[in-house]
Design a protein around this motif. Structure first.
Motif, PDB file in Angstrom:
ATOM      1  N   MET A  83      64.686 -12.556  24.577  1.00  0.00           N
ATOM      2  CA  MET A  83      63.691 -11.547  24.938  1.00  0.00           C
ATOM      3  C   MET A  83      62.352 -12.223  25.224  1.00  0.00           C
ATOM      4  SD  MET A  83      62.275  -8.289  22.774  1.00  0.00           S
ATOM      5  CE  MET A  83      63.396  -7.091  23.425  1.00  0.00           C
ATOM      6  N   ALA A  84      61.652 -11.761  26.239  1.00  0.00           N
ATOM      7  CA  ALA A  84      60.362 -12.330  26.609  1.00  0.00           C
ATOM      8  C   ALA A  84      59.315 -12.015  25.547  1.00  0.00           C
ATOM      9  CB  ALA A  84      59.925 -11.770  27.960  1.00  0.00           C
ATOM     10  N   THR A  85      58.384 -12.923  25.352  1.00  0.00           N
ATOM     11  CA  THR A  85      57.250 -12.711  24.453  1.00  0.00           C
ATOM     12  C   THR A  85      55.996 -12.602  25.290  1.00  0.00           C
ATOM     13  OG1 THR A  85      56.747 -15.042  24.216  1.00  0.00           O
ATOM     14  CG2 THR A  85      58.424 -14.134  22.720  1.00  0.00           C
ATOM     15  N   SER A  86      54.853 -12.534  24.633  1.00  0.00           N
ATOM     16  CA  SER A  86      53.609 -12.460  25.384  1.00  0.00           C
ATOM     17  C   SER A  86      53.335 -13.752  26.145  1.00  0.00           C
ATOM     18  CB  SER A  86      52.442 -12.119  24.462  1.00  0.00           C
ATOM     19  OG  SER A  86      52.307 -13.112  23.468  1.00  0.00           O
ATOM     20  N   SER A  87      54.065 -14.841  25.820  1.00  0.00           N
ATOM     21  CA  SER A  87      53.892 -16.070  26.587  1.00  0.00           C
ATOM     22  C   SER A  87      54.715 -16.042  27.871  1.00  0.00           C
ATOM     23  CB  SER A  87      54.276 -17.286  25.751  1.00  0.00           C
ATOM     24  OG  SER A  87      55.647 -17.245  25.439  1.00  0.00           O
ATOM     25  N   GLU A  88      55.587 -15.043  28.007  1.00  0.00           N
ATOM     26  CA  GLU A  88      56.412 -14.945  29.202  1.00  0.00           C
ATOM     27  C   GLU A  88      56.654 -13.492  29.588  1.00  0.00           C
ATOM     28  OE1 GLU A  88      60.008 -17.486  30.443  1.00  0.00           O
ATOM     29  OE2 GLU A  88      60.875 -15.762  29.399  1.00  0.00           O
ATOM     30  N   VAL A  94      58.520  -7.806  28.757  1.00  0.00           N
ATOM     31  CA  VAL A  94      57.517  -8.585  28.033  1.00  0.00           C
ATOM     32  C   VAL A  94      57.583  -8.141  26.582  1.00  0.00           C
ATOM     33  CG1 VAL A  94      55.599  -7.005  28.578  1.00  0.00           C
ATOM     34  CG2 VAL A  94      55.117  -9.370  27.934  1.00  0.00           C
ATOM     35  N   ALA A  95      57.734  -9.123  25.672  1.00  0.00           N
ATOM     36  CA  ALA A  95      57.909  -8.828  24.248  1.00  0.00           C
ATOM     37  C   ALA A  95      59.027  -7.795  24.110  1.00  0.00           C
ATOM     38  CB  ALA A  95      56.601  -8.384  23.627  1.00  0.00           C
ATOM     39  N   PRO A 132      52.136 -19.092  36.716  1.00  0.00           N
ATOM     40  CA  PRO A 132      51.057 -18.713  35.804  1.00  0.00           C
ATOM     41  C   PRO A 132      50.323 -17.484  36.330  1.00  0.00           C
ATOM     42  CG  PRO A 132      50.470 -20.695  37.019  1.00  0.00           C
ATOM     43  CD  PRO A 132      51.869 -20.337  37.422  1.00  0.00           C
ATOM     44  N   LEU A 133      49.679 -16.762  35.420  1.00  0.00           N
ATOM     45  CA  LEU A 133      48.829 -15.634  35.781  1.00  0.00           C
ATOM     46  C   LEU A 133      47.415 -16.196  35.887  1.00  0.00           C
ATOM     47  CD1 LEU A 133      50.181 -12.924  33.302  1.00  0.00           C
ATOM     48  CD2 LEU A 133      51.128 -13.665  35.493  1.00  0.00           C
ATOM     49  N   THR A 188      50.219 -17.066  29.552  1.00  0.00           N
ATOM     50  CA  THR A 188      51.375 -16.270  29.948  1.00  0.00           C
ATOM     51  C   THR A 188      51.881 -16.703  31.318  1.00  0.00           C
ATOM     52  OG1 THR A 188      50.564 -14.367  28.680  1.00  0.00           O
ATOM     53  CG2 THR A 188      52.217 -13.918  30.362  1.00  0.00           C
ATOM     54  N   MET A 189      53.182 -16.818  31.417  1.00  0.00           N
ATOM     55  CA  MET A 189      53.839 -17.169  32.683  1.00  0.00           C
ATOM     56  C   MET A 189      54.740 -16.016  33.103  1.00  0.00           C
ATOM     57  SD  MET A 189      52.779 -20.302  33.137  1.00  0.00           S
ATOM     58  CE  MET A 189      53.840 -21.399  34.033  1.00  0.00           C
ATOM     59  N   MET A 190      54.890 -15.830  34.421  1.00  0.00           N
ATOM     60  CA  MET A 190      55.849 -14.854  34.935  1.00  0.00           C
ATOM     61  C   MET A 190      57.044 -15.631  35.462  1.00  0.00           C
ATOM     62  SD  MET A 190      55.487 -11.809  37.769  1.00  0.00           S
ATOM     63  CE  MET A 190      54.629 -10.668  36.678  1.00  0.00           C
ATOM     64  N   ARG A 191      58.212 -15.335  34.886  1.00  0.00           N
ATOM     65  CA  ARG A 191      59.483 -15.957  35.312  1.00  0.00           C
ATOM     66  C   ARG A 191      60.250 -14.919  36.131  1.00  0.00           C
ATOM     67  NH1 ARG A 191      62.741 -20.087  33.112  1.00  0.00           N
ATOM     68  NH2 ARG A 191      61.287 -20.199  31.367  1.00  0.00           N
TER      69      ARG A 191
END
Length: 178
Positions: free
Chosen positions: A1-6, A22-23, A53-54, A171-174
């Motif tokens: 599961m994505a976190t606030s870093s992703e 996200v999260a 990256p954002l 935070t990164m967007m994958r």
């Protein structure tokens, strides 16, 4: 599961809507009219696959307050544009309008760019023709259905505000296939 870093964005091949996670949150998101693409080209309508990256948030201060986020945030001005001319030295960069080359207007009559996050796609350094103005912005919705973008990722306003509140400069967007 994505976190606030992703922030994780997934979709089936050819789909113009996907899932953004996200999260613990999951939302339907809009994608480019050509779906996800591995090899992004200017004007192809595809949302690029990759990890981005954002860079910053821009917002319409005449319409919204600056949202709760740890991202660098700047009000959009009427003179803000984004160069989409591959041969221009400012390609895939913020420019001041009027601009002598082709540039997208950031101060729009619709609400798509009332909140817009600049994604770090093709910007370090920009490669001519490899895609410009890939943003994370507000969705266009018709009859409850999110409409395709020109290659960006888009959410409804309430969903975007929830996501932004979990974002930091790290935070990164994958973006990838499901």
């Amino acid at each position: 599961m994505a976190t606030s870093s992703e922030i994780l964005v997934t979709a089936e091949p050819g789909e113009t809507r996907g899932r953004l996670t996200v999260a613990e949150l999951e939302f339907v998101c809009a994608l480019g009219r050509a779906g996800l693409v591995n090899d992004k080209h200017e004007g192809d309508g595809g949302t690029p696959i990759g990890i981005f990256p954002l860079r910053q948030l821009r917002y319409r201060a005449d319409r919204l307050q600056a949202p709760a986020t740890a991202l660098p945030a700047y009000p959009t001005t009427r003179e803000d544009g984004w160069c989409d001319a591959p041969r221009d030295a400012a390609y895939n960069r913020l420019v001041r309008l009027p601009y002598p080359s082709s540039a997208e207007t950031m101060w729009r009559d619709d609400h798509l760019y009332d909140l817009v996050v600049v994604l770090g796609h093709n910007d370090d350094p920009p490669r001519p023709g490899a895609g410009s103005a890939i943003f994370f912005h507000l969705a266009n919705e018709k009859d409850g259905i999110l409409q395709p973008t020109e290659g960006c990722v888009a959410l409804r306003l309430p969903d975007m505000l929830k996501v932004l509140s979990r974002c930091t400069p790290q935070t990164m967007m994958r973006i990838g296939a499901s």
